[in-house]
Scaffold this active site. Structure first.
Site, PDB file in Angstrom:
ATOM      1  N   HIS A 138       0.552  -1.190  -0.383  1.00 11.59           N
ATOM      2  CA  HIS A 138       0.235  -0.147  -0.074  1.00 11.59           C
ATOM      3  C   HIS A 138       0.961   1.253   0.083  1.00 11.59           C
ATOM      4  O   HIS A 138       0.284   2.522  -0.258  1.00 11.59           O
ATOM      5  CB  HIS A 138      -0.669  -0.099   1.033  1.00 11.59           C
TER       6      HIS A 138
HETATM    7  C1  UD1 Z   1      -2.442   4.809   6.431  1.00 11.99           C
HETATM    8  C2  UD1 Z   1      -1.090   5.518   6.964  1.00 11.99           C
HETATM    9  C3  UD1 Z   1       0.528   4.384   6.748  1.00 11.99           C
HETATM   10  C4  UD1 Z   1      -0.101   3.122   7.505  1.00 11.99           C
HETATM   11  C5  UD1 Z   1      -2.021   2.936   6.423  1.00 11.99           C
HETATM   12  C6  UD1 Z   1      -2.368   1.868   6.726  1.00 11.99           C
HETATM   13  C7  UD1 Z   1      -0.326   7.793   6.320  1.00 11.99           C
HETATM   14  C8  UD1 Z   1       0.261   9.136   6.376  1.00 11.99           C
HETATM   15  N1  UD1 Z   1      -0.560   6.804   6.080  1.00 11.99           N
HETATM   16  O1  UD1 Z   1      -1.953   5.275   4.451  1.00 11.99           O
HETATM   17  O2  UD1 Z   1       0.996   5.024   7.632  1.00 11.99           O
HETATM   18  O3  UD1 Z   1       0.426   2.094   6.871  1.00 11.99           O
HETATM   19  O4  UD1 Z   1      -2.401   3.641   6.474  1.00 11.99           O
HETATM   20  O5  UD1 Z   1      -3.304   1.422   5.746  1.00 11.99           O
HETATM   21  O6  UD1 Z   1      -1.811   7.745   7.695  1.00 11.99           O
HETATM   22  N2  UD1 Z   1      -9.079   4.276   1.424  1.00 11.99           N
HETATM   23  C9  UD1 Z   1     -10.281   4.284   1.502  1.00 11.99           C
HETATM   24  N3  UD1 Z   1     -11.210   3.573   2.809  1.00 11.99           N
HETATM   25  C10 UD1 Z   1     -10.196   3.583   3.958  1.00 11.99           C
HETATM   26  C11 UD1 Z   1      -9.317   4.821   3.845  1.00 11.99           C
HETATM   27  C12 UD1 Z   1      -8.842   4.849   2.759  1.00 11.99           C
HETATM   28  O7  UD1 Z   1     -10.689   3.779   0.912  1.00 11.99           O
HETATM   29  O8  UD1 Z   1     -11.612   3.489   4.633  1.00 11.99           O
HETATM   30  C13 UD1 Z   1      -8.693   5.233   0.689  1.00 11.99           C
HETATM   31  C14 UD1 Z   1      -8.660   6.609   0.503  1.00 11.99           C
HETATM   32  O9  UD1 Z   1      -9.247   7.713  -0.205  1.00 11.99           O
HETATM   33  C15 UD1 Z   1      -7.245   6.850  -0.292  1.00 11.99           C
HETATM   34  C16 UD1 Z   1      -6.431   5.723   0.110  1.00 11.99           C
HETATM   35  O10 UD1 Z   1      -6.978   5.081   0.598  1.00 11.99           O
HETATM   36  O11 UD1 Z   1      -7.274   7.321  -1.491  1.00 11.99           O
HETATM   37  C17 UD1 Z   1      -4.989   5.549   0.904  1.00 11.99           C
HETATM   38  O12 UD1 Z   1      -5.925   5.979   2.058  1.00 11.99           O
HETATM   39  P1  UD1 Z   1      -4.739   7.779   2.914  1.00 11.99           P
HETATM   40  O13 UD1 Z   1      -5.674   7.162   4.753  1.00 11.99           O
HETATM   41  O14 UD1 Z   1      -4.395   8.903   2.191  1.00 11.99           O
HETATM   42  O15 UD1 Z   1      -3.229   6.044   3.546  1.00 11.99           O
HETATM   43  P2  UD1 Z   1      -2.868   5.227   3.325  1.00 11.99           P
HETATM   44  O16 UD1 Z   1      -2.237   4.778   2.394  1.00 11.99           O
HETATM   45  O17 UD1 Z   1      -4.257   4.055   4.091  1.00 11.99           O
END
Ligand code: UD1
Length: 393
Positions: free
Chosen positions: A229
């Site tokens: 991820h």
């Molecule tokens: C975040 C954390 C990372 C952790 C990871 C585990 C930061 C900087 N990063 O990264 O340290 O290892 O989580 O998952 O805080 N999304 C969904 N559903 C959700 C959550 C997110 O669809 O419930 C989508 C968001 O819209 C986004 C993407 O997933 O497009 C990434 O989510 P984001 O919270 O930005 O960061 P992670 O890559 O999950």
């Protein structure tokens, strides 16, 4: 004696939930006997910033790990880093002004960790950081910025091991603020181990297949397991493409490979035109993001793990699953082979991954448990928090 101490703890994203669960349990255990021991009780408020909001990325963990429902939900949702941090700070400031806790406890290294520690300090509220002192040395990683900022502001820094202590000493953090308490993630692993191992593979696959596809029947041979991820691995087609090629054309020809796909990764596979390749690869078993107990089961039965997750590196270490870490550095060196662990850094160059994979496949499991990764970190944390509050009264 102060009769009660108010602690507000914060979770935001998936890896936080495993860290807060043991802490909430340790508070409940503390409160059950506090009066008799003539120590203050803890009045605990749990805040969820809402960075992760899906059922599968968030709510399912509260159920599986018996975490009490959050008292306050900030509902910040997703967005750029600045949007997530900014929205969290604004909403958290209101919560702090309303409840005025003695301590804010933050865990890990996600955006919520950093946003809430800054906000608390500006409100003159003490901050304690669980999982302090981890450093990858790579400031390109958003998590590294979150770690540095949070640690530099924290009044109490709870570390997992001696290497983290050394990092803080080098940065000039006064030693009386640093407490090596062990690894709170392993509290959760040990607490859930039996329950997780009683799951069945058939059931896990059936419940979690992507887009309701028909689950395959697996033999008793170990499977491969992978998660991916990190932006550095999944945000560029030139990096993700060759990794996908290796998975589909080499790894999945040797053994079935189970891949719970993170929402960020899925979106990018689709955008980069790689989605059909993974969906069409027969022995690649694509799952929705799975729950904690399911992941523990899959990990405990895997022959080899490929991951870029920090938490999984630690879980592989204690479970003994040979682990290739798809990163050039790690903030968790204790899990690496050179420190006795089971993990190897292989970066994100597909040919390097392939070479390391060939050397590692077929290796047997070998568990490694660093000092204090014993399931009791959260109790140590609660004791230190109580003592520190009594001292500063
Ligand atoms: C975040 C954390 C990372 C952790 C990871 C585990 C930061 C900087 N990063 O990264 O340290 O290892 O989580 O998952 O805080 N999304 C969904 N559903 C959700 C959550 C997110 O669809 O419930 C989508 C968001 O819209 C986004 C993407 O997933 O497009 C990434 O989510 P984001 O919270 O930005 O960061 P992670 O890559 O999950």
């Amino acid at each position: 004696m102060k009769e009660s101490i108010r602690i507000m703890s914060v979770v935001g994203a998936r890896p936080n939930f495993m860290k807060i669960a043991p802490f909430t349990r340790a508070i409940a255990e503390h409160n059950a006997t506090a009066e008799e021991r003539q120590v203050p009780t803890i009045d605990h408020l749990l805040v969820h910033t809402g960075q992760h909001y899906d059922e599968r990325m968030s709510a399912s963990f509260f159920d599986a790990l018996s975490i009490p429902r959050p008292d306050i939900d900030l509902e910040v949702g997703s967005g750029s880093h600045a949007e997530q941090v900014g929205h969290t700070m604004i909403a958290f400031e209101n919560a702090l002004r309303e409840h005025r806790p003695d301590w804010v406890v933050v865990v890990g290294d996600v955006n919520a960790t950093c946003a809430c520690s800054i906000t608390a300090k500006k409100e003159h509220i003490k901050v304690a950081h669980i999982e302090a002192g981890l450093r990858s040395g790579d400031r390109e990683m958003p998590e590294e910025i979150n770690r540095i900022v949070t640690d530099s502001l924290s009044d109490l820094l709870f570390t997992t091991d001696a290497l983290a202590d050394e990092n803080l000493t080098k940065e000039g953090v006064p030693t009386d603020r640093v407490h090596c308490v062990g690894n709170i993630m392993i509290d959760t692993l040990e607490y859930c181990r039996e329950q997780a191992l009683s799951r069945s593979m058939e059931h896990i696959l059936k419940e979690n297949m992507l887009e309701g596809r028909t689950p395959p029947t697996l033999s008793s041979e170990p499977h491969g397991l992978m998660t991916l991820h990190r932006p550095s691995n999944v945000d560029q087609p030139a990096v993700l493409g060759p990794i996908v090629h290796f998975i589909c054309n080499e790894w999945a020809s040797d053994m079935p490979v189970i891949w719970p796909v993170h929402p960020r990764t899925r979106k990018n596979l689709q955008t980069f035109g790689l989605w059909n390749q993974v969906v069409d690869c027969e022995s690649l078993i694509l799952l929705e993001p799975v729950g904690y107990l399911e992941m523990l089961f899959l990990n405990a039965h895997a022959g080899i793990m490929l991951t870029d997750s920090g938490g999984l590196q630690e879980e592989c270490c204690v479970l003994g699953t040979p682990c290739l870490t798809l990163r050039w550095n790690t903030e968790r060196p204790m899990t690496l082979k050179e420190h006795g662990g089971v993990s190897m850094l292989v970066g994100n160059d597909a040919s390097k991954i392939e070479q390391a994979y060939r050397e590692t496949k077929g290796q047997s499991r070998r568990s490694f448990r660093p000092p204090l990764w014993d399931g009791s970190a959260a109790c140590r944390i609660v004791e230190v928090l109580i003592a520190a509050t009594e001292c500063t009264k």
